[in-house]
Design a protein around this motif. Structure first.
Motif, mmCIF file in Angstrom:
data_model
loop_
_atom_site.group_PDB
_atom_site.id
_atom_site.type_symbol
_atom_site.label_atom_id
_atom_site.label_comp_id
_atom_site.label_asym_id
_atom_site.label_seq_id
_atom_site.Cartn_x
_atom_site.Cartn_y
_atom_site.Cartn_z
ATOM 1 N N PRO A 50 0.831 -1.205 0.000
ATOM 2 C CA PRO A 50 0.000 0.000 0.000
ATOM 3 C C PRO A 50 0.869 1.259 0.000
ATOM 4 O O PRO A 50 1.851 1.340 0.736
ATOM 5 C CB PRO A 50 -0.780 -0.118 1.315
ATOM 6 N N SER A 58 0.002 7.232 -8.437
ATOM 7 C CA SER A 58 0.784 8.427 -8.809
ATOM 8 C C SER A 58 1.540 8.185 -10.109
ATOM 9 O O SER A 58 1.595 9.059 -10.978
ATOM 10 C CB SER A 58 1.785 8.780 -7.712
ATOM 11 N N ASP A 64 -8.962 6.017 -6.148
ATOM 12 C CA ASP A 64 -7.936 5.869 -7.184
ATOM 13 C C ASP A 64 -8.529 6.017 -8.578
ATOM 14 O O ASP A 64 -7.933 6.651 -9.447
ATOM 15 C CB ASP A 64 -7.221 4.521 -7.035
ATOM 16 N N ARG A 73 -8.876 9.621 -9.439
ATOM 17 C CA ARG A 73 -7.609 10.242 -9.819
ATOM 18 C C ARG A 73 -7.248 9.901 -11.272
ATOM 19 O O ARG A 73 -6.743 10.721 -12.030
ATOM 20 C CB ARG A 73 -6.495 9.775 -8.870
ATOM 21 N N GLU A 111 -4.274 -1.835 -11.774
ATOM 22 C CA GLU A 111 -3.672 -1.527 -10.486
ATOM 23 C C GLU A 111 -4.275 -2.441 -9.441
ATOM 24 O O GLU A 111 -5.443 -2.318 -9.090
ATOM 25 C CB GLU A 111 -3.879 -0.064 -10.075
ATOM 26 N N ASP A 126 13.693 10.374 -4.449
ATOM 27 C CA ASP A 126 13.931 11.712 -3.879
ATOM 28 C C ASP A 126 14.090 11.622 -2.355
ATOM 29 O O ASP A 126 14.625 12.536 -1.735
ATOM 30 C CB ASP A 126 12.786 12.658 -4.238
ATOM 31 N N LYS A 178 7.510 11.909 -7.984
ATOM 32 C CA LYS A 178 7.316 13.271 -7.498
ATOM 33 C C LYS A 178 8.170 14.279 -8.277
ATOM 34 O O LYS A 178 7.687 15.302 -8.736
ATOM 35 C CB LYS A 178 7.662 13.332 -6.015
ATOM 36 N N GLU A 191 3.183 6.566 3.138
ATOM 37 C CA GLU A 191 2.214 5.714 2.434
ATOM 38 C C GLU A 191 1.010 6.493 1.909
ATOM 39 O O GLU A 191 0.244 5.990 1.107
ATOM 40 C CB GLU A 191 1.706 4.619 3.390
ATOM 41 N N LYS A 200 -9.233 3.280 2.457
ATOM 42 C CA LYS A 200 -9.061 2.272 1.406
ATOM 43 C C LYS A 200 -8.872 0.878 1.976
ATOM 44 O O LYS A 200 -9.172 -0.111 1.315
ATOM 45 C CB LYS A 200 -7.877 2.646 0.518
ATOM 46 N N TYR A 201 -8.335 0.780 3.189
ATOM 47 C CA TYR A 201 -8.114 -0.510 3.834
ATOM 48 C C TYR A 201 -8.804 -0.496 5.202
ATOM 49 O O TYR A 201 -8.174 -0.674 6.245
ATOM 50 C CB TYR A 201 -6.610 -0.770 4.001
HETATM 51 N N1 LIG Z 1 8.271 11.837 -1.924
HETATM 52 C C1 LIG Z 1 7.591 11.106 -2.812
HETATM 53 N N2 LIG Z 1 6.290 10.758 -2.562
HETATM 54 C C2 LIG Z 1 5.643 10.000 -3.499
HETATM 55 C C3 LIG Z 1 6.256 9.581 -4.701
HETATM 56 N N3 LIG Z 1 5.349 8.827 -5.406
HETATM 57 C C4 LIG Z 1 4.211 8.790 -4.657
HETATM 58 N N4 LIG Z 1 4.381 9.509 -3.512
HETATM 59 C C5 LIG Z 1 3.404 9.677 -2.430
HETATM 60 O O1 LIG Z 1 3.129 8.405 -1.862
HETATM 61 C C6 LIG Z 1 1.775 8.361 -1.367
HETATM 62 C C7 LIG Z 1 1.044 7.169 -1.943
HETATM 63 O O2 LIG Z 1 0.948 7.288 -3.349
HETATM 64 P P1 LIG Z 1 -0.148 6.514 -4.207
HETATM 65 O O3 LIG Z 1 0.141 6.766 -5.629
HETATM 66 O O4 LIG Z 1 -1.511 6.827 -3.722
HETATM 67 O O5 LIG Z 1 0.217 5.001 -3.841
HETATM 68 P P2 LIG Z 1 -0.518 3.651 -4.277
HETATM 69 O O6 LIG Z 1 0.526 2.602 -4.453
HETATM 70 O O7 LIG Z 1 -1.382 3.895 -5.446
HETATM 71 O O8 LIG Z 1 -1.384 3.335 -2.967
HETATM 72 P P3 LIG Z 1 -2.584 2.246 -2.820
HETATM 73 O O9 LIG Z 1 -3.392 2.256 -4.069
HETATM 74 O O10 LIG Z 1 -3.363 2.715 -1.643
HETATM 75 O O11 LIG Z 1 -1.922 0.927 -2.587
HETATM 76 C C8 LIG Z 1 1.142 9.685 -1.773
HETATM 77 O O12 LIG Z 1 1.194 10.545 -0.669
HETATM 78 C C9 LIG Z 1 2.057 10.200 -2.878
HETATM 79 O O13 LIG Z 1 2.079 11.590 -2.952
HETATM 80 C C10 LIG Z 1 7.629 9.969 -4.938
HETATM 81 O O14 LIG Z 1 8.260 9.663 -5.974
HETATM 82 N N5 LIG Z 1 8.250 10.713 -3.958
#
Ligand SMILES: Nc1nc2c(ncn2[C@@H]2O[C@H](COP(=O)(O)OP(=O)(O)OP(=O)(O)O)[C@@H](O)[C@H]2O)c(=O)[nH]1
Ligand SMILES: Nc1nc2c(ncn2[C@@H]2O[C@H](COP(=O)(O)OP(=O)(O)OP(=O)(O)O)[C@@H](O)[C@H]2O)c(=O)[nH]1
Ligand SMILES: [Mg+2]
Ligand SMILES: [Mg+2]
Ligand SMILES: [Zn+2]
Ligand SMILES: [Zn+2]
Lengths: 209, 209
Positions: free
Chosen positions: A32, A38, A65, A68, A110, A160, A191, B136, B143-144
């Protein structure tokens, strides 16, 4: 184990459907919050004039999701699994009827954020992409081997944040290669955009092959 | 659903065992890499002169986490679940025979890193502690939801990384309270030690009650 057999049979049916419509399918898996959504948002924004993309989203609850993805500009269907911890090929089979993806296109699935159970369920995909973020630690490939064994590409996201965590880039790759000698790697930050072009080029390479 | 019934019956048996020996048991759950083992290492180092602690570790593969706990100075048993995505009450029942925890002590069970399936399996614990790291994202409680519904305390870890991620502390708490109005929260950083005394005091409070 009858569940897995039934799942695999239907996964092959999905695979036939994708073949007939020339749809390239990636199954995106991770813990998760590793950054699956993203990454897909940035991918859709970048490539939407180059190729037709659609997304199937899997989560226990909410359509967060999918909203988004819709905002980024791709057709999307949200599957809510309730107590279920993974997508299976029947859920994909049903979602395809709603999504009706175009010929010669790209489909991203996803999966539910979970490094364990989704590894056992073939969905009919061409490639499985596991995303790990540097904040999770470099020991994950050894502790959750099934997912890394069954993936083709390992994206190491959130680079990052490397200066602020004890994450050994060489070590995580060595651990992943230990469980899957054929694994490919891409280091990136969704990011900052650092390294993300390598992901876009990997997609282009896969579509040509 | 017969699996859950069988599990719950054996969980009650574990609960009786713990009651008889006055052992306080916490079931520690989170996504992979949120910081469960790191928190336990610091907890053992800090409290080992104050109370007797033992740990049961759950992972698909490796004994990595058990070795870290052993090094910190607590008795520990490692359970490897193979394809299994969660600990169940029978695994705990068997591990107790090996661990043989002392009377009037504390037992931490570190579950498999997974925000989904462990929520359905009572182990006989007194309290369930869910750890979420700021990296995270703040949408996880919605979501969970099952895991947050079934937990008593939500530790928000890695707050040292707040400046580098978009994580809304008020929002994550609001989301968690939406699925579990009784949830308690502790913000901390295992790395810097910021806020960790609130966790030590929470343990002390629970042992008194
Ligand atoms: N610093 C940083 N934060 C990131 C990056 N990519 C994603 N995030 C952050 O990580 C968090 C989770 O990102 P999501 O894209 O929602 O992750 P996910 O894998 O889709 O999550 P689930 O669908 O809930 O499993 C968010 O707060 C994003 O802004 C990155 O490259 N750098
Ligand atoms: N910056 C920062 N890193 C942390 C903090 N706590 C843990 N980490 C790092 O997070 C990574 C994972 O920590 P672990 O303690 O192994 O996490 P875990 O929850 O036990 O992981 P699994 O058992 O594999 O599910 C490691 O690289 C830790 O150094 C924190 O407060 N701040
Ligand atoms: Mg997502
Ligand atoms: Mg651990
Ligand atoms: Zn599962
Ligand atoms: Zn499970």
């Amino acid at each position: 184990q009858n569940i897995l057999l039934k799942n695999d049979l239907l996964a092959e049916r999905n695979r036939g459907f994708f073949e007939a419509k020339k749809i390239m399918v990636f199954n995106m898996v991770s813990s998760p919050g590793s950054g699956k959504t993203s990454l897909l948002e940035k991918t859709i924004l970048k490539l939407k004039d180059e190729l037709e993309m659609a997304v199937i989203e899997g989560d226990q609850q909410t359509a967060n999701d999918a909203m988004r993805i819709d905002k980024a500009g791709a057709n999307v269907v949200q599957i809510n699994t309730g107590n279920g911890c993974h997508l299976d090929s029947n859920m994909i089979h049903m979602a395809l009827k709603k999504l009706n993806p175009k010929e010669d296109s790209m489909l991203f699935i996803e999966n539910v954020g979970n490094l364990v159970c989704p590894s056992l369920f073939d969905l009919g995909e061409n490639k499985r992409v596991v995303i790990i973020s540097v904040t999770e630690g470099d020991d994950k490939p050894l502790k959750y081997p099934n997912m890394f064994q069954s993936s083709h590409l390992c994206i190491i996201n959130k680079i990052d944040l490397c200066p602020y965590v004890d994450f050994n880039m060489a070590q995580v790759k060595q651990h992943a290669l230990q469980v899957n000698p054929l694994m490919e790697f891409i280091e990136l930050s969704v990011k900052t955009g650092d390294g993300i072009n390598n992901w876009f080029n990997w997609i282009r390479k896969e579509r040509k092959s």
